[in-house]
Write a protein that holds these residues in place. Sequence first.
Motif, PDB file in Angstrom:
ATOM      1  N   GLY A  52      24.282  23.244  18.717  1.00  0.00           N
ATOM      2  CA  GLY A  52      24.497  24.428  17.668  1.00  0.00           C
ATOM      3  C   GLY A  52      23.474  23.946  16.521  1.00  0.00           C
ATOM      4  O   GLY A  52      22.912  25.014  15.726  1.00  0.00           O
ATOM      5  N   PHE A  53      23.221  22.907  15.969  1.00  0.00           N
ATOM      6  CA  PHE A  53      22.683  22.298  14.812  1.00  0.00           C
ATOM      7  C   PHE A  53      21.239  22.698  15.142  1.00  0.00           C
ATOM      8  O   PHE A  53      20.226  22.874  14.407  1.00  0.00           O
ATOM      9  N   THR A  54      20.865  22.478  16.162  1.00  0.00           N
ATOM     10  CA  THR A  54      19.291  22.747  16.701  1.00  0.00           C
ATOM     11  C   THR A  54      19.095  24.139  16.565  1.00  0.00           C
ATOM     12  O   THR A  54      17.727  24.408  16.287  1.00  0.00           O
ATOM     13  N   ARG A  55      19.886  25.035  17.050  1.00  0.00           N
ATOM     14  CA  ARG A  55      19.614  26.450  16.864  1.00  0.00           C
ATOM     15  C   ARG A  55      19.620  26.703  15.509  1.00  0.00           C
ATOM     16  O   ARG A  55      18.657  27.620  14.867  1.00  0.00           O
ATOM     17  N   ILE A  56      20.482  26.095  14.453  1.00  0.00           N
ATOM     18  CA  ILE A  56      20.362  26.478  12.934  1.00  0.00           C
ATOM     19  C   ILE A  56      18.936  25.909  12.646  1.00  0.00           C
ATOM     20  O   ILE A  56      18.538  26.637  11.710  1.00  0.00           O
ATOM     21  N   LEU A  57      18.710  24.815  13.006  1.00  0.00           N
ATOM     22  CA  LEU A  57      17.175  24.356  12.396  1.00  0.00           C
ATOM     23  C   LEU A  57      16.210  25.350  12.799  1.00  0.00           C
ATOM     24  O   LEU A  57      15.325  25.526  11.904  1.00  0.00           O
ATOM     25  N   ALA A  58      16.079  25.873  14.082  1.00  0.00           N
ATOM     26  CA  ALA A  58      15.213  26.582  14.340  1.00  0.00           C
ATOM     27  C   ALA A  58      15.131  27.837  13.650  1.00  0.00           C
ATOM     28  O   ALA A  58      14.212  28.573  13.399  1.00  0.00           O
ATOM     29  N   ALA A  59      16.285  28.464  13.703  1.00  0.00           N
ATOM     30  CA  ALA A  59      16.648  29.630  12.722  1.00  0.00           C
ATOM     31  C   ALA A  59      16.191  29.369  11.419  1.00  0.00           C
ATOM     32  O   ALA A  59      15.584  30.354  10.855  1.00  0.00           O
ATOM     33  N   SER A  60      16.267  28.339  10.749  1.00  0.00           N
ATOM     34  CA  SER A  60      15.785  27.925   9.325  1.00  0.00           C
ATOM     35  C   SER A  60      14.439  27.949   9.355  1.00  0.00           C
ATOM     36  O   SER A  60      13.718  28.343   8.395  1.00  0.00           O
ATOM     37  N   ALA A  61      13.850  27.401  10.425  1.00  0.00           N
ATOM     38  CA  ALA A  61      12.443  27.129  10.378  1.00  0.00           C
ATOM     39  C   ALA A  61      11.577  28.614  10.299  1.00  0.00           C
ATOM     40  O   ALA A  61      10.499  28.606   9.674  1.00  0.00           O
ATOM     41  N   ALA A  62      12.254  29.553  10.700  1.00  0.00           N
ATOM     42  CA  ALA A  62      11.630  30.845  10.705  1.00  0.00           C
ATOM     43  C   ALA A  62      11.540  31.261   9.126  1.00  0.00           C
ATOM     44  O   ALA A  62      10.557  32.212   8.867  1.00  0.00           O
ATOM     45  N   TYR A  63      12.407  31.056   8.398  1.00  0.00           N
ATOM     46  CA  TYR A  63      12.492  31.405   7.019  1.00  0.00           C
ATOM     47  C   TYR A  63      11.414  30.514   6.167  1.00  0.00           C
ATOM     48  O   TYR A  63      11.207  30.814   5.028  1.00  0.00           O
ATOM     49  N   LEU A  64      11.263  29.430   6.660  1.00  0.00           N
ATOM     50  CA  LEU A  64      10.330  28.107   5.855  1.00  0.00           C
ATOM     51  C   LEU A  64       8.880  28.861   6.076  1.00  0.00           C
ATOM     52  O   LEU A  64       8.238  28.887   6.974  1.00  0.00           O
ATOM     53  N   ARG A  65       8.392  28.699   5.028  1.00  0.00           N
ATOM     54  CA  ARG A  65       6.630  28.788   4.951  1.00  0.00           C
ATOM     55  C   ARG A  65       6.158  27.363   5.489  1.00  0.00           C
ATOM     56  O   ARG A  65       6.717  26.336   5.768  1.00  0.00           O
ATOM     57  N   PRO A  66       5.039  27.849   6.298  1.00  0.00           N
ATOM     58  CA  PRO A  66       4.060  26.565   6.702  1.00  0.00           C
ATOM     59  C   PRO A  66       4.095  25.474   5.947  1.00  0.00           C
ATOM     60  O   PRO A  66       3.552  25.856   4.698  1.00  0.00           O
ATOM     61  N   GLY A  67       4.120  24.544   6.186  1.00  0.00           N
ATOM     62  CA  GLY A  67       4.035  23.247   5.595  1.00  0.00           C
ATOM     63  C   GLY A  67       5.352  23.051   4.704  1.00  0.00           C
ATOM     64  O   GLY A  67       5.349  22.028   3.887  1.00  0.00           O
ATOM     65  N   GLY A  68       6.227  23.992   4.633  1.00  0.00           N
ATOM     66  CA  GLY A  68       7.582  23.632   3.818  1.00  0.00           C
ATOM     67  C   GLY A  68       8.435  22.583   4.401  1.00  0.00           C
ATOM     68  O   GLY A  68       8.127  22.065   5.841  1.00  0.00           O
ATOM     69  N   HIS A  69       9.430  21.823   3.550  1.00  0.00           N
ATOM     70  CA  HIS A  69      10.236  20.780   4.319  1.00  0.00           C
ATOM     71  C   HIS A  69      11.656  21.251   4.352  1.00  0.00           C
ATOM     72  O   HIS A  69      12.084  22.277   3.916  1.00  0.00           O
ATOM     73  N   ILE A  70      12.045  20.495   5.410  1.00  0.00           N
ATOM     74  CA  ILE A  70      13.869  20.747   5.386  1.00  0.00           C
ATOM     75  C   ILE A  70      14.293  19.425   5.318  1.00  0.00           C
ATOM     76  O   ILE A  70      13.743  18.046   6.102  1.00  0.00           O
ATOM     77  N   VAL A  71      15.125  19.109   4.319  1.00  0.00           N
ATOM     78  CA  VAL A  71      15.714  17.740   4.293  1.00  0.00           C
ATOM     79  C   VAL A  71      17.268  17.882   4.574  1.00  0.00           C
ATOM     80  O   VAL A  71      17.966  18.703   4.338  1.00  0.00           O
ATOM     81  N   HIS A  84      17.637  15.543  -6.345  1.00  0.00           N
ATOM     82  CA  HIS A  84      16.597  14.776  -6.218  1.00  0.00           C
ATOM     83  C   HIS A  84      15.618  15.358  -5.062  1.00  0.00           C
ATOM     84  O   HIS A  84      14.440  15.437  -5.316  1.00  0.00           O
ATOM     85  N   ALA A  85      16.008  15.837  -4.092  1.00  0.00           N
ATOM     86  CA  ALA A  85      15.502  16.534  -2.928  1.00  0.00           C
ATOM     87  C   ALA A  85      14.538  17.593  -3.577  1.00  0.00           C
ATOM     88  O   ALA A  85      13.385  18.016  -3.311  1.00  0.00           O
ATOM     89  N   ILE A  86      15.366  18.463  -4.078  1.00  0.00           N
ATOM     90  CA  ILE A  86      14.598  19.618  -4.799  1.00  0.00           C
ATOM     91  C   ILE A  86      13.450  19.285  -5.886  1.00  0.00           C
ATOM     92  O   ILE A  86      12.365  20.032  -5.692  1.00  0.00           O
ATOM     93  N   THR A  87      13.793  18.296  -6.788  1.00  0.00           N
ATOM     94  CA  THR A  87      12.731  17.773  -7.378  1.00  0.00           C
ATOM     95  C   THR A  87      11.557  17.430  -6.717  1.00  0.00           C
ATOM     96  O   THR A  87      10.293  17.596  -7.268  1.00  0.00           O
ATOM     97  N   THR A  88      11.701  16.586  -5.941  1.00  0.00           N
ATOM     98  CA  THR A  88      10.818  16.131  -4.996  1.00  0.00           C
ATOM     99  C   THR A  88       9.841  16.946  -4.163  1.00  0.00           C
ATOM    100  O   THR A  88       8.519  16.690  -4.208  1.00  0.00           O
ATOM    101  N   TYR A  89      10.554  17.853  -3.679  1.00  0.00           N
ATOM    102  CA  TYR A  89       9.701  18.703  -2.566  1.00  0.00           C
ATOM    103  C   TYR A  89       9.450  20.282  -3.108  1.00  0.00           C
ATOM    104  O   TYR A  89       9.029  20.935  -2.336  1.00  0.00           O
ATOM    105  N   THR A  90       9.794  20.549  -4.361  1.00  0.00           N
ATOM    106  CA  THR A  90       9.351  21.863  -4.774  1.00  0.00           C
ATOM    107  C   THR A  90       9.226  21.933  -6.142  1.00  0.00           C
ATOM    108  O   THR A  90       8.961  20.697  -6.853  1.00  0.00           O
ATOM    109  N   GLN A  91       8.611  23.080  -6.682  1.00  0.00           N
ATOM    110  CA  GLN A  91       8.199  23.380  -7.866  1.00  0.00           C
ATOM    111  C   GLN A  91       9.040  24.218  -8.833  1.00  0.00           C
ATOM    112  O   GLN A  91       9.786  25.004  -7.903  1.00  0.00           O
ATOM    113  N   PRO A  92       9.426  24.694 -10.010  1.00  0.00           N
ATOM    114  CA  PRO A  92       9.870  25.420 -10.426  1.00  0.00           C
ATOM    115  C   PRO A  92       9.536  26.931 -10.066  1.00  0.00           C
ATOM    116  O   PRO A  92       8.183  27.155  -9.832  1.00  0.00           O
TER     117      PRO A  92
END
Length: 292
Positions: free
Chosen positions: A189-208, A53-61
């Motif tokens: 630790g989870f805050t560090r994971i989110l910050a590390a993940s955000a670096a790989y995320l494009r601007p405007g991209g989502h984290i669920v 559901h999350a993938i269908t809602t927030y991404t395109q093929p």
Amino acid sequence: MNELPTPASGPEPALPVSVWATGQHAPATQRRGRYHPDGTAHPAKMLPAIAAHAITTYTQPGDLVLDPMCGTGTTLVEALHLGRRALGCEYETRWATIARTNIDLARAAGCGQDAAVYSGDARRLDAVLPADYLGTVDLVITSPPYGDSTHGHVKTKPGEGVQKRNHRYGSTLDRGQLANVGLGRLLSGFTRILAASAAYLRPGGHIVITARPWRQHTELIDLPAHIITCATLAGLEPAERCVALLGRLADGEFIARSSFFQRDFVVKKRRAGLPTHLVAHEDVLVLRKPLA
């Protein structure tokens, strides 16, 4: 007087809702035929319907989906079946191996998009994932470890009563595993994971992020509220807060799904005077990486 425009014929498009009907089928049914049986032992697998559901809602093929704590690879498999590319990181080698096996099953089923699973600590994602992925991910989906009262399986043997199994992550002595540390270290630790993940995320991209509260002794731990704070500290912007149902909607009723252990836990807590309820949903926290 100006006349109102005539509405176009045909059905109106369905509006998105914040309650996701992701529990219409039992977890075993959702996984049948797509996942290797050895993954059943994982203490806290994400429901395939929630990931889908999350993938269908927030991404395109063709988009790229990342799970920095991918476990047995549920997010990755569902992304592949929906025509997305998939990227995962997993701390425990055992689960990373099963995740790769599940990806192979998806490829055998005809899913041709790229996918890869890396082994390592998501708090140091920059030391695990290739730098080529920086700023290219369209969606991050993950879930932190929490509350062993909500995880695991039970078995019964004559004369031995009910025994719980598969409710721990790896060795309990491994302090690098966030499931084995206290709440404060889990959140940092989870805050560090989110910050590390955000670096790989494009601007405007989502984290669920999916999470739920749990009881530690008599205290209610409101993990979803804590995670919003973690995400803010990691530089993310809250976008939505939804609910993913774990039970089935039928004829105006809600039919909860729960394990024997979860029901036993609630019964014992209520006998002790705590107004505990069966877990019937996951909190879904949706964050966005700022455009600037």
